[in-house]
Design a protein around this motif. Structure first.
Motif, PDB file in Angstrom:
ATOM      1  N   VAL A 165      50.038  42.974  42.046  1.00  0.00           N
ATOM      2  CA  VAL A 165      49.998  42.393  43.386  1.00  0.00           C
ATOM      3  C   VAL A 165      48.560  42.294  43.891  1.00  0.00           C
ATOM      4  CG1 VAL A 165      50.325  44.606  44.545  1.00  0.00           C
ATOM      5  CG2 VAL A 165      51.045  42.518  45.682  1.00  0.00           C
ATOM      6  N   THR A 166      47.691  43.153  43.380  1.00  0.00           N
ATOM      7  CA  THR A 166      46.299  43.177  43.838  1.00  0.00           C
ATOM      8  C   THR A 166      45.430  42.106  43.185  1.00  0.00           C
ATOM      9  OG1 THR A 166      45.939  44.904  42.220  1.00  0.00           O
ATOM     10  CG2 THR A 166      46.250  45.600  44.483  1.00  0.00           C
ATOM     11  N   GLU A 167      46.040  41.207  42.438  1.00  0.00           N
ATOM     12  CA  GLU A 167      45.251  40.174  41.790  1.00  0.00           C
ATOM     13  C   GLU A 167      45.514  38.784  42.369  1.00  0.00           C
ATOM     14  OE1 GLU A 167      44.508  40.605  37.726  1.00  0.00           O
ATOM     15  OE2 GLU A 167      44.005  42.654  38.262  1.00  0.00           O
ATOM     16  N   GLY A 168      46.449  38.707  43.279  1.00  0.00           N
ATOM     17  CA  GLY A 168      46.767  37.408  43.856  1.00  0.00           C
ATOM     18  C   GLY A 168      47.552  36.566  42.882  1.00  0.00           C
ATOM     19  N   ARG A 191      41.889  33.202  40.836  1.00  0.00           N
ATOM     20  CA  ARG A 191      40.528  33.098  41.352  1.00  0.00           C
ATOM     21  C   ARG A 191      39.502  33.844  40.516  1.00  0.00           C
ATOM     22  NH1 ARG A 191      40.073  35.907  47.160  1.00  0.00           N
ATOM     23  NH2 ARG A 191      42.244  35.730  47.759  1.00  0.00           N
TER      24      ARG A 191
ATOM     25  N   ASP B  95      38.384  36.241  52.955  1.00  0.00           N
ATOM     26  CA  ASP B  95      38.930  35.523  51.792  1.00  0.00           C
ATOM     27  C   ASP B  95      39.582  36.465  50.790  1.00  0.00           C
ATOM     28  OD1 ASP B  95      38.009  33.208  52.853  1.00  0.00           O
ATOM     29  OD2 ASP B  95      36.244  33.036  51.545  1.00  0.00           O
ATOM     30  N   ARG B  96      39.273  37.751  50.893  1.00  0.00           N
ATOM     31  CA  ARG B  96      39.855  38.715  49.956  1.00  0.00           C
ATOM     32  C   ARG B  96      41.324  39.009  50.218  1.00  0.00           C
ATOM     33  NH1 ARG B  96      36.484  40.610  46.835  1.00  0.00           N
ATOM     34  NH2 ARG B  96      34.340  40.213  47.396  1.00  0.00           N
ATOM     35  N   LEU B  97      41.772  38.674  51.429  1.00  0.00           N
ATOM     36  CA  LEU B  97      43.132  39.060  51.826  1.00  0.00           C
ATOM     37  C   LEU B  97      44.185  38.434  50.929  1.00  0.00           C
ATOM     38  CD1 LEU B  97      43.408  39.188  55.695  1.00  0.00           C
ATOM     39  CD2 LEU B  97      44.098  40.914  54.041  1.00  0.00           C
ATOM     40  N   LEU B  98      45.059  39.274  50.409  1.00  0.00           N
ATOM     41  CA  LEU B  98      46.185  38.817  49.600  1.00  0.00           C
ATOM     42  C   LEU B  98      47.471  39.117  50.366  1.00  0.00           C
ATOM     43  CD1 LEU B  98      45.127  40.256  46.122  1.00  0.00           C
ATOM     44  CD2 LEU B  98      45.049  37.859  46.836  1.00  0.00           C
ATOM     45  N   PHE B 104      41.705  41.368  47.227  1.00  0.00           N
ATOM     46  CA  PHE B 104      41.258  40.948  45.896  1.00  0.00           C
ATOM     47  C   PHE B 104      39.899  41.585  45.630  1.00  0.00           C
ATOM     48  CE2 PHE B 104      39.089  38.053  42.954  1.00  0.00           C
ATOM     49  CZ  PHE B 104      40.056  37.947  41.967  1.00  0.00           C
TER      50      PHE B 104
END
Lengths: 273, 273
Positions: A165-168, A191, B95-98, B104
């Protein structure tokens, strides 16, 4: 504050080693030490000669206003020979044998001095290619990828068989493992990799090459290009090898479980240089 | 062949940087360059002063027949401040928000220049402790573990949640993940870690600390000792933290998914120094 040549040499050596493949303008060093550019040029000549003589690497000088100096890792063939022979001996140690004929390798993959040398050799082999990123698959390829990437000064991307989940969002593909013929899945976070990247694929071990072939297919999904493939150990007796153009440091010829004998030879590293 | 001082300085700087925490006898350098030990001592004084002045690290001289010189990584507080502030800014980028409020982080964990600095800071924080090995859990802790280990010049061992045939027999434990309260398993290959080892545990992220606590329990099974715990990012709002004595570089205060706002502060790195 002015710096003496001796101090400049020490600091410049550290700086260049710390920033491989990065073009450093001479004015950067001139400002850093309050020195004339002519003195910096003389310093760089000394560093360049020592780096070459000691097999540390090369200094490339780019002339002109946008120019500067760039440290490129280039290991000496003697260093490569010595290290590869040492690795062959280390891997041939019968204590590595695990049930099923597998070899225990985590001590080698956990040793930072060994990894530094593996990274230096792989980076040297691709020092004339333009590499944007090093790719590997979790878990055992990771240390080798970082070792090579730190000498090439490019990022690492890690392909996984489980998506987190932490990789998008992830691009996944199915691939056939060359040896077990099983269908498996691998994925890479969307990304992680820019389109058009030139990618060096590395891994710890290659048998038929199914996993590496999977990474090659994955790169197609990203419109990225394979710039090279390198493995620490390749297995010699792999039927139906799926990958042809690669650089290996060590070649595993035979594992005789009954006689507890592991036969190891140098890989194709030198053929390719 | 005799070497001039300037060449010796360049080569010795490379050698020392390449072998941190390793005691190098002065005779090694004297033989390497065909120089008198008195000249080598003078060289080392120059290197020592430059390393300290530039925040590269320290050179420790051990006198006597069994003595020599040792390079120890020690980052300058200014370098640490600048880097930690830079990391806070980088991590706070919305932009890091997943989905789910995750961040991320693979770009940060894939960047060799960032990792080098993270490794330098962690190694610096433990440079006065005697560390035998760095331990982490697959997958995202691995790059940080190797970065720190390469500056401490000690091996890395990797704990896994899945056991692999290529690791031989494994010691496994069950642990309770601090945040999800789920029971999970982690294991370490038996031959990865010697009894009595002094272990620095590192990870990329710590919330309640369940995973790190699991590694601490695993160390007990190996009769090994925790020499330190360090994480890149800790979460501030962790209920029932299971780990108290640790060093964090960055602290995640708040993730507001609705407002797309990530609040990040420096960790406890400086309190501990």
């Amino acid at each position: 504050m002015k710096f003496r040549r001796s101090e400049r040499l020490v600091d410049m050596t550290h700086y260049l080693l710390d920033h491989p493949f990065q073009l450093v303008p001479l004015t950067f060093f001139a400002d850093r030490y309050g020195s004339a550019k002519s003195s910096i040029s003389e310093d760089l000549t000394i560093i360049k000669e020592t780096f070459e003589h000691r097999g540390i690497g090369r200094l490339i000088t780019v002339p002109g206003a946008a120019g500067g100096v760039k440290y490129i890792v280039k290991s000496h063939p003697d260093e490569a020979h010595a290290f590869i022979n040492e690795m062959c001996e280390t891997i041939a140690n019968p204590d590595r044998l695990l049930p099923g004929g597998y070899l225990f390798m985590m001590d080698i993959l956990g040793d930072p001095q060994v990894l530094k040398k593996v990274g230096r050799l792989i980076a040297s082999a691709y020092s004339e290619k333009s590499i944007d990123v090093v790719m590997t698959v979790a878990t055992k390829g990771i240390p080798i990828a970082y070792a090579a990437a730190s000498f090439l000064n490019v990022p690492v991307v890690i392909v996984r068989s489980d998506s987190k989940v932490t990789e998008g969002s992830t691009v996944s593909i199915n691939y056939v493992s060359g040896s077990s013929k099983r269908i498996q899945t691998m994925g890479l976070s969307k990304r992680s990799l820019a389109q058009g990247s030139r990618v060096l694929i590395v891994d710890d071990f290659m048998k038929a090459g199914g996993t590496i072939n999977g990474m090659v297919s994955l790169l197609e999904e990203f419109n990225a290009a394979v710039a090279g493939i390198s493995v620490l150990v390749e297995s010699e007796n792999a039927e139906g090898r799926l990958v042809n153009d690669y650089v290996s440091l060590v070649r595993l010829s035979d594992v005789d479980v009954k006689e507890k004998k592991i036969t190891v030879k140098p890989g194709n590293y030198f053929d390719r240089l």
